[in-house]
Motif scaffolding. Structure first.
Motif, short mmCIF file in Angstrom:
data_model
loop_
_atom_site.label_atom_id
_atom_site.label_comp_id
_atom_site.label_asym_id
_atom_site.label_seq_id
_atom_site.Cartn_x
_atom_site.Cartn_y
_atom_site.Cartn_z
N THR A 1 42.79 -11.06 2.33
CA THR A 1 43.91 -10.16 2.00
C THR A 1 43.98 -9.95 0.49
O THR A 1 44.17 -8.82 0.03
N ARG A 2 43.80 -11.02 -0.26
CA ARG A 2 43.79 -10.89 -1.73
C ARG A 2 42.63 -10.02 -2.20
O ARG A 2 42.77 -9.24 -3.14
N LEU A 3 41.49 -10.15 -1.54
CA LEU A 3 40.34 -9.32 -1.90
C LEU A 3 40.64 -7.86 -1.62
O LEU A 3 40.32 -6.99 -2.44
N GLN A 4 41.25 -7.60 -0.50
CA GLN A 4 41.61 -6.22 -0.18
C GLN A 4 42.57 -5.65 -1.23
O GLN A 4 42.42 -4.51 -1.68
N GLU A 5 43.53 -6.45 -1.65
CA GLU A 5 44.47 -6.01 -2.68
C GLU A 5 43.76 -5.78 -4.02
O GLU A 5 44.04 -4.80 -4.71
N ALA A 6 42.83 -6.66 -4.37
CA ALA A 6 42.10 -6.52 -5.64
C ALA A 6 41.21 -5.27 -5.62
O ALA A 6 41.10 -4.57 -6.64
N LEU A 7 40.59 -4.99 -4.49
CA LEU A 7 39.74 -3.81 -4.39
C LEU A 7 40.57 -2.52 -4.41
O LEU A 7 40.14 -1.50 -4.95
N PRO B 1 38.12 -2.30 -16.97
CA PRO B 1 37.08 -3.27 -16.62
C PRO B 1 37.65 -4.61 -16.15
O PRO B 1 37.01 -5.34 -15.38
N GLN B 2 38.86 -4.94 -16.59
CA GLN B 2 39.49 -6.19 -16.17
C GLN B 2 39.78 -6.17 -14.67
O GLN B 2 39.64 -7.21 -14.00
N SER B 3 40.14 -5.02 -14.12
CA SER B 3 40.42 -4.94 -12.68
C SER B 3 39.13 -5.13 -11.87
O SER B 3 39.16 -5.74 -10.80
N ARG C 1 35.81 -8.97 -8.66
CA ARG C 1 34.63 -9.82 -8.51
C ARG C 1 35.00 -11.29 -8.39
O ARG C 1 34.41 -12.03 -7.59
N GLU C 2 35.96 -11.72 -9.17
CA GLU C 2 36.42 -13.11 -9.09
C GLU C 2 37.08 -13.40 -7.74
O GLU C 2 36.91 -14.47 -7.16
N THR C 3 37.84 -12.44 -7.25
CA THR C 3 38.50 -12.60 -5.95
C THR C 3 37.45 -12.66 -4.84
O THR C 3 37.60 -13.44 -3.89
N LEU C 4 36.39 -11.88 -4.96
CA LEU C 4 35.30 -11.95 -3.99
C LEU C 4 34.67 -13.34 -4.02
O LEU C 4 34.38 -13.92 -2.96
N GLU D 1 29.62 -7.67 -1.85
CA GLU D 1 29.06 -8.14 -3.12
C GLU D 1 28.05 -7.14 -3.68
O GLU D 1 28.06 -6.83 -4.87
N ALA D 2 27.18 -6.63 -2.83
CA ALA D 2 26.17 -5.67 -3.29
C ALA D 2 26.84 -4.41 -3.85
O ALA D 2 26.42 -3.89 -4.89
N LEU D 3 27.88 -3.95 -3.20
CA LEU D 3 28.59 -2.75 -3.67
C LEU D 3 29.39 -3.03 -4.95
O LEU D 3 29.46 -2.19 -5.85
N LEU D 4 29.99 -4.19 -5.01
CA LEU D 4 30.87 -4.52 -6.13
C LEU D 4 30.11 -4.79 -7.43
O LEU D 4 30.67 -4.68 -8.51
N PHE D 5 28.84 -5.11 -7.31
CA PHE D 5 28.05 -5.38 -8.51
C PHE D 5 27.10 -4.23 -8.87
O PHE D 5 26.18 -4.42 -9.66
N GLU D 6 27.33 -3.06 -8.30
CA GLU D 6 26.57 -1.88 -8.71
C GLU D 6 27.09 -1.39 -10.04
O GLU D 6 28.20 -1.74 -10.46
N LYS D 7 26.31 -0.53 -10.70
CA LYS D 7 26.71 -0.02 -12.02
C LYS D 7 27.96 0.84 -11.93
O LYS D 7 28.87 0.70 -12.74
N ASP D 8 28.02 1.74 -10.96
CA ASP D 8 29.18 2.62 -10.82
C ASP D 8 30.05 2.13 -9.66
O ASP D 8 30.00 2.66 -8.55
N VAL D 9 30.84 1.12 -9.94
CA VAL D 9 31.66 0.49 -8.91
C VAL D 9 32.74 1.45 -8.40
O VAL D 9 33.04 1.47 -7.21
N ALA D 10 33.27 2.26 -9.27
CA ALA D 10 34.35 3.18 -8.88
C ALA D 10 33.88 4.14 -7.79
O ALA D 10 34.67 4.50 -6.90
N ALA D 11 32.63 4.56 -7.84
CA ALA D 11 32.11 5.47 -6.82
C ALA D 11 32.01 4.78 -5.46
O ALA D 11 31.95 5.46 -4.43
N GLN D 12 32.01 3.46 -5.44
CA GLN D 12 31.87 2.69 -4.20
C GLN D 12 33.20 2.20 -3.65
O GLN D 12 33.23 1.49 -2.65
#
Length: 178
Positions: A42-48, A56-58, A63-66, A116-127
Motif C-alpha cells: 500500500t505504501r508503494l502504491q502511494e509512493a508511485l 527527483p526526491q519523489s 525506489r526506497e519504498t520498493l 523494479e525494472a520500470l522504476l529504474f528506467e531513465k524516463d520513470v515518469a513515462a512509466q
C-alpha cells in the motif's frame, strides 16, 4: 529468517512425538509478516502515485519504498514459494515473458521485479501508468494473502523443507550475482 528457521528446526527435533509443533508458530509468523507485506505494498502504491518527474526526491522515495516492499516479501517468500508457488509468481515472478510448456502459453510478467525494472528506467515518469497497474495487481493480491491459509495443513518436515529451499535459493542467487 535464519533465526526463525533455526528455532523451528530445534523445536521439531526436540519434540519428535508431535508431527506439527512448529506449524502454529510458523503460521502466526506468516500472518504477521504477510500483513506487513500488504502494508508495504500500500505504501508503494502511494509512493508511485505521488511520484513526480520534476521532483527527483519523489522518485528516490518510490525506489526506497520498493526496496522496503521487497524486503517485506522476503520474510514470507519461503512459505509462498513452497506452499503456494502459483501465487508467488504474482509477487516475485521474473521480469521477462515466460512460456508455459507443454501448451506454449505466454505469461505476461508481473510483480515486484517488473516494478523494479520500470522504476529504474531513465524516463520513470513515462512509466508511471504501467507502474501503477503493476502495483495494483500486487497490492490487491497481498491484501488477501491470509485467505490462502483457509483449510491449510502442513507438518514440520514441510516447513523445514520450505526453509531449506529458501536458503538454497538465496545462496545460489548470491553465487551467480543475481
Amino acid at each position: 529468517l535464519v533465526v526463525v528457521s533455526c528455532l523451528v528446526g530445534l523445536l521439531s527435533l526436540s519434540y519428535p512425538s508431535s508431527p506439527a509443533i512448529g506449524l502454529a508458530p510458523t503460521i502466526a509468523y506468516y500472518k504477521t509478516a504477510a500483513q506487513d507485506f500488504a502494508t508495504t505494498t500500500t505504501r508503494l502504491q502511494e509512493a508511485l502515485t505521488a511520484m513526480d518527474a520534476k521532483d527527483p526526491q519523489s522518485i528516490h522515495q518510490a525506489r526506497e519504498t520498493l526496496k522496503q516492499c521487497r524486503l517485506a516479501y522476503k520474510h514470507i517468500e519461503f512459505f509462498q514459494e513452497y506452499f503456494f508457488p502459483s501465487a508467488a509468481i504474482i509477487y516475485n515472478g521474473p521480469a521477462k515473458v515466460e512460456v508455459e510448456e507443454p501448451y506454449m502459453e505466454f505469461h505476461t510478467p508481473v510483480g515486484l521485479q517488473v516494478i523494479e525494472a520500470l522504476l529504474f528506467e531513465k524516463d520513470v515518469a513515462a512509466q508511471q501508468s504501467a507502474l501503477l497497474q503493476e502495483v495494483a495487481v500486487v497490492q490487491s493480491s497481498a491484501q488477501d494473502l491470509q485467505a490462502q491459509l483457509y483449510g491449510f495443513t502442513a507438518d514440520d518436515q514441510q516447513i523445514l523443507e520450505s526453509i531449506r529451499l529458501e536458503l538454497i535459493r538465496i545462496y545460489t542467487l548470491g553465487l551467480t550475482g543475481f
